[in-house]
Design a protein around this motif. Structure first.
Motif, PDB file in Angstrom:
ATOM      1  N   GLN A 128     -30.053 -23.016 -15.721  1.00  0.00           N
ATOM      2  CA  GLN A 128     -28.855 -23.860 -15.781  1.00  0.00           C
ATOM      3  C   GLN A 128     -29.061 -25.030 -16.740  1.00  0.00           C
ATOM      4  O   GLN A 128     -28.148 -25.393 -17.484  1.00  0.00           O
ATOM      5  CB  GLN A 128     -28.491 -24.373 -14.384  1.00  0.00           C
ATOM      6  CG  GLN A 128     -27.964 -23.297 -13.470  1.00  0.00           C
ATOM      7  CD  GLN A 128     -27.708 -23.811 -12.056  1.00  0.00           C
ATOM      8  OE1 GLN A 128     -28.128 -24.915 -11.689  1.00  0.00           O
ATOM      9  NE2 GLN A 128     -27.029 -23.016 -11.266  1.00  0.00           N
ATOM     10  N   VAL A 129     -30.263 -25.613 -16.721  1.00  0.00           N
ATOM     11  CA  VAL A 129     -30.585 -26.693 -17.656  1.00  0.00           C
ATOM     12  C   VAL A 129     -30.487 -26.164 -19.086  1.00  0.00           C
ATOM     13  O   VAL A 129     -29.886 -26.800 -19.958  1.00  0.00           O
ATOM     14  CB  VAL A 129     -31.994 -27.278 -17.374  1.00  0.00           C
ATOM     15  CG1 VAL A 129     -32.474 -28.144 -18.528  1.00  0.00           C
ATOM     16  CG2 VAL A 129     -31.996 -28.068 -16.083  1.00  0.00           C
ATOM     17  N   LYS A 130     -31.060 -25.001 -19.313  1.00  0.00           N
ATOM     18  CA  LYS A 130     -31.042 -24.391 -20.641  1.00  0.00           C
ATOM     19  C   LYS A 130     -29.603 -24.174 -21.131  1.00  0.00           C
ATOM     20  O   LYS A 130     -29.268 -24.496 -22.274  1.00  0.00           O
ATOM     21  CB  LYS A 130     -31.785 -23.055 -20.569  1.00  0.00           C
ATOM     22  CG  LYS A 130     -32.181 -22.467 -21.863  1.00  0.00           C
ATOM     23  CD  LYS A 130     -32.936 -21.172 -21.564  1.00  0.00           C
ATOM     24  CE  LYS A 130     -33.929 -20.889 -22.632  1.00  0.00           C
ATOM     25  NZ  LYS A 130     -34.683 -19.666 -22.389  1.00  0.00           N
ATOM     26  N   THR A 131     -28.751 -23.671 -20.257  1.00  0.00           N
ATOM     27  CA  THR A 131     -27.346 -23.433 -20.595  1.00  0.00           C
ATOM     28  C   THR A 131     -26.623 -24.739 -20.898  1.00  0.00           C
ATOM     29  O   THR A 131     -25.887 -24.840 -21.883  1.00  0.00           O
ATOM     30  CB  THR A 131     -26.641 -22.682 -19.444  1.00  0.00           C
ATOM     31  OG1 THR A 131     -27.322 -21.443 -19.228  1.00  0.00           O
ATOM     32  CG2 THR A 131     -25.191 -22.427 -19.752  1.00  0.00           C
ATOM     33  N   GLU A 132     -26.844 -25.742 -20.062  1.00  0.00           N
ATOM     34  CA  GLU A 132     -26.178 -27.040 -20.241  1.00  0.00           C
ATOM     35  C   GLU A 132     -26.645 -27.724 -21.529  1.00  0.00           C
ATOM     36  O   GLU A 132     -25.845 -28.340 -22.235  1.00  0.00           O
ATOM     37  CB  GLU A 132     -26.435 -27.930 -19.023  1.00  0.00           C
ATOM     38  CG  GLU A 132     -25.662 -29.224 -19.016  1.00  0.00           C
ATOM     39  CD  GLU A 132     -24.159 -29.063 -18.854  1.00  0.00           C
ATOM     40  OE1 GLU A 132     -23.429 -29.998 -19.245  1.00  0.00           O
ATOM     41  OE2 GLU A 132     -23.704 -28.010 -18.364  1.00  0.00           O
ATOM     42  N   ILE A 133     -27.918 -27.622 -21.829  1.00  0.00           N
ATOM     43  CA  ILE A 133     -28.455 -28.208 -23.058  1.00  0.00           C
ATOM     44  C   ILE A 133     -27.812 -27.544 -24.274  1.00  0.00           C
ATOM     45  O   ILE A 133     -27.418 -28.213 -25.228  1.00  0.00           O
ATOM     46  CB  ILE A 133     -29.996 -28.099 -23.086  1.00  0.00           C
ATOM     47  CG1 ILE A 133     -30.610 -29.137 -22.150  1.00  0.00           C
ATOM     48  CG2 ILE A 133     -30.547 -28.250 -24.495  1.00  0.00           C
ATOM     49  CD1 ILE A 133     -32.106 -29.026 -21.985  1.00  0.00           C
ATOM     50  N   ALA A 134     -27.690 -26.217 -24.243  1.00  0.00           N
ATOM     51  CA  ALA A 134     -27.064 -25.495 -25.355  1.00  0.00           C
ATOM     52  C   ALA A 134     -25.600 -25.901 -25.490  1.00  0.00           C
ATOM     53  O   ALA A 134     -25.110 -26.139 -26.599  1.00  0.00           O
ATOM     54  CB  ALA A 134     -27.185 -23.991 -25.140  1.00  0.00           C
ATOM     55  N   TYR A 135     -24.919 -26.008 -24.374  1.00  0.00           N
ATOM     56  CA  TYR A 135     -23.509 -26.401 -24.379  1.00  0.00           C
ATOM     57  C   TYR A 135     -23.321 -27.785 -25.008  1.00  0.00           C
ATOM     58  O   TYR A 135     -22.370 -28.028 -25.732  1.00  0.00           O
ATOM     59  CB  TYR A 135     -22.974 -26.380 -22.950  1.00  0.00           C
ATOM     60  CG  TYR A 135     -21.567 -26.894 -22.814  1.00  0.00           C
ATOM     61  CD1 TYR A 135     -20.480 -26.136 -23.219  1.00  0.00           C
ATOM     62  CD2 TYR A 135     -21.323 -28.160 -22.280  1.00  0.00           C
ATOM     63  CE1 TYR A 135     -19.178 -26.612 -23.100  1.00  0.00           C
ATOM     64  CE2 TYR A 135     -20.032 -28.648 -22.170  1.00  0.00           C
ATOM     65  CZ  TYR A 135     -18.964 -27.867 -22.573  1.00  0.00           C
ATOM     66  OH  TYR A 135     -17.689 -28.347 -22.464  1.00  0.00           O
ATOM     67  N   ARG A 136     -24.242 -28.683 -24.732  1.00  0.00           N
ATOM     68  CA  ARG A 136     -24.153 -30.053 -25.244  1.00  0.00           C
ATOM     69  C   ARG A 136     -24.669 -30.195 -26.676  1.00  0.00           C
ATOM     70  O   ARG A 136     -24.604 -31.271 -27.254  1.00  0.00           O
ATOM     71  CB  ARG A 136     -24.919 -31.005 -24.324  1.00  0.00           C
ATOM     72  CG  ARG A 136     -24.257 -31.165 -22.980  1.00  0.00           C
ATOM     73  CD  ARG A 136     -25.148 -31.937 -22.017  1.00  0.00           C
ATOM     74  NE  ARG A 136     -24.530 -32.012 -20.716  1.00  0.00           N
ATOM     75  CZ  ARG A 136     -23.930 -33.090 -20.244  1.00  0.00           C
ATOM     76  NH1 ARG A 136     -23.886 -34.195 -20.954  1.00  0.00           N
ATOM     77  NH2 ARG A 136     -23.385 -33.077 -19.045  1.00  0.00           N
TER      78      ARG A 136
END
Length: 99
Positions: free
Chosen positions: A7-15
């Motif tokens: 989830q952190v990885k996904t959120e970082i990519a999104y941002r």
């Protein structure tokens, strides 16, 4: 890999964070989970405060300490959506003495 780390990885990519930031944050969070031998969402503020008082952590360069703190802060704020109360002070750099 851990679901929370994904989830952190996904959120970082999104941002739009850099790949190196993503790698650093995720690696640190995985190490933290192994250090405590428990899921990241079960680690308490008190345990994190003890972790940051560990001499091995205290002797790290200030930049390394900041990456650790920022990765934990990112997890707590953006994924777990719970407050984070750390009582830490990154060590100050040693002054240069010119003689």
């Amino acid at each position: 890999m851990n679901t929370l780390i994904e989830q952190v990885k996904t959120e970082i990519a999104y941002r739009g964070y850099s790949q190196s930031t993503c790698k650093s944050y995720c690696e640190h969070l995985l190490k933290l989970s192994h250090y405590f031998n428990k899921p990241l969402d079960l680690i308490t503020d008190d345990e994190l405060n003890i972790f940051f008082k560990d001499p091995a952590i205290r002797k790290l360069f200030r930049a390394s300490q900041r990456i650790q703190i920022n990765s934990i802060w990112f997890l707590f704020k953006n994924i777990l959506q719970r407050p984070l109360n750390l009582d830490i002070n990154t060590r100050q750099p040693t002054p240069f003495i010119f003689g």
